[in-house]
Design an enzyme around this catalytic site. Sequence first.
Site, PDB file in Angstrom:
ATOM      1  CG  HIS A 149      -0.484   0.031   2.526  1.00  6.65           C
ATOM      2  ND1 HIS A 149      -0.173   1.201   3.186  1.00  6.65           N
ATOM      3  CD2 HIS A 149      -0.228  -0.963   3.402  1.00  6.65           C
ATOM      4  CE1 HIS A 149       0.239   0.926   4.405  1.00  6.65           C
ATOM      5  NE2 HIS A 149       0.223  -0.385   4.559  1.00  6.65           N
ATOM      6  CG  ASP A 203       2.438   0.349   7.922  1.00  8.95           C
ATOM      7  OD1 ASP A 203       2.029  -0.308   6.941  1.00  8.95           O
ATOM      8  OD2 ASP A 203       1.694   0.740   8.836  1.00  8.95           O
ATOM      9  CD  GLU A 212      -3.321  -1.527   5.337  1.00  9.05           C
ATOM     10  OE1 GLU A 212      -3.569  -2.485   6.087  1.00  9.05           O
ATOM     11  OE2 GLU A 212      -2.706  -0.497   5.729  1.00  9.05           O
ATOM     12  CD  GLU A 213      -1.480   2.279   7.491  1.00  9.88           C
ATOM     13  OE1 GLU A 213      -2.187   1.788   8.384  1.00  9.88           O
ATOM     14  OE2 GLU A 213      -0.277   1.994   7.354  1.00  9.88           O
ATOM     15  CG  ASP A 232       0.887  -3.829   4.955  1.00 12.23           C
ATOM     16  OD1 ASP A 232       1.743  -3.008   5.373  1.00 12.23           O
ATOM     17  OD2 ASP A 232      -0.324  -3.726   5.222  1.00 12.23           O
ATOM     18  CG  HIS A 277       0.321   2.711  12.658  1.00 16.81           C
ATOM     19  ND1 HIS A 277      -0.877   2.155  13.062  1.00 16.81           N
ATOM     20  CD2 HIS A 277       0.529   2.284  11.388  1.00 16.81           C
ATOM     21  CE1 HIS A 277      -1.369   1.419  12.076  1.00 16.81           C
ATOM     22  NE2 HIS A 277      -0.526   1.480  11.049  1.00 16.81           N
TER      23      HIS A 277
END
Length: 474
Positions: free
Chosen positions: A291, A303, A337-338, A365, A435
Amino acid sequence: MKQFFLAVFTALLLISCNNTTTSKTVVNDTVNKTDSIAIKKFFDAALTDGIAYEWLRDLTQNIGGRLSGSPEAQMAVEWSEKLMKQELLDKVWLQPVMVPHWVRGEKEVANYTVKGEKINVPICALGGSIATPKSGVSAEVIEVNSIKEAEALGEKMRGKIVFYNRAFDPTLINTFKAYGGCVGQRYSGAKIPGKYGAVATIVRSMGSSQDDYPHTGVMSYGDIPSNEYIPTAAISTNAATLLSKHLKENPNLKFYFKQSCETLPDAPSFNVIGEITGSVYPDKYITVGGHLDSWDLGEGAHDDGTGVVQSLEVLSLLKRTGIKPKHTIRVVFFMNEENGTRGAKKYAEEVKLKNEIHVAALESDAGGHTPRGFSYNGNDENEALFMSWKSLLEPYGLTDWSKGGAGADITPLKNETITLSGYRPDSQRYFDYHHTEIDTFDKVNLRELELGSAAMTSLVYLMDKYLDVEPVKK
């Protein structure tokens, strides 16, 4: 005489059987040797002439965080389209998709006072949360370790800040399982407290280490009415441990925080898609992807910057080593995606609309650390074939082959025949960065990234050579 002829017949039969067995062994050894040579070429090319690392440097350091709907996400789309065209893929295009557009606003602040000392708390809003009032919110805190525990409190939560403090289970070797064991408090934790009149929720960060970096991530209010929405934020693991200690010493302490995030109307964006046309089955597809979007706090390196550059390098390595795939190999940089998986749903919708036949899909991912293996999600008939490839890749450290989920962006493609797989690197460090503001380019190791690209290319090569939409018969 009968005994003589019987003995001769038996001897001839045994020779015939041995020859057949030998013939099969020779064929299998030849196939395995051919595959081993191809796989060695992929690893040699990636380790001596890899290009994914420099792509990642450009994406992360010149664009940075790429939250859906943001100007940076659009910059990443344009960057990706240009890069795929530079790699001379047979076809490159943008697939339009509307995505959520949540913005963080001003940097969040939080603190509380203990014995006259002001304790500043590392905090960040969770994606999808509403803002606090402009002056912030201040209230006493109730600590819980699960949504079920919060629900049992009922009216006791009214006027309070509910603090979810469930930590990762340190005994689980696979940190993704530890993440799965507590991420529910982040995603759905605000629903019940809002129903009972709580003024806010704060959540222990979804991290595997003790540090001062809060982890953002998506949250949802589900189907509750908007008047029950309450602001929700994550605090760092160190802050959560300290707050829990201080609450035991002073149950009536008041916690203050302020955030100014908001959700704007959906914004237009794109999946970025490129492909190499298959030499035998141009209308049958194998998709590999990650992503393109990321959270806004860091640079979105692990990520999922690593995932998208590795996915494109799969096609690059096939081209550079002279492999002409039978099926069309398609790379997809999925958007959103998130906080919504809109890109994944749009891609699957278009596949169905166009009646495209997808043989397999591979998703990266899970970060760019040392390759460990692959997961399998498909029909039972093809599982044994998939697992048989482990012996070819074990020399490269790919020993973890398991049945399980493949990834959020390719799961919508699932049907009775497709083989889905998730790339599985070592998970021990991933949730240190996940994140957070420290998910940056300098946290990615060049060699580990290159090994991952080669591992993924090897699996795509094997899927292209041996899989089809018809299940392998036992």
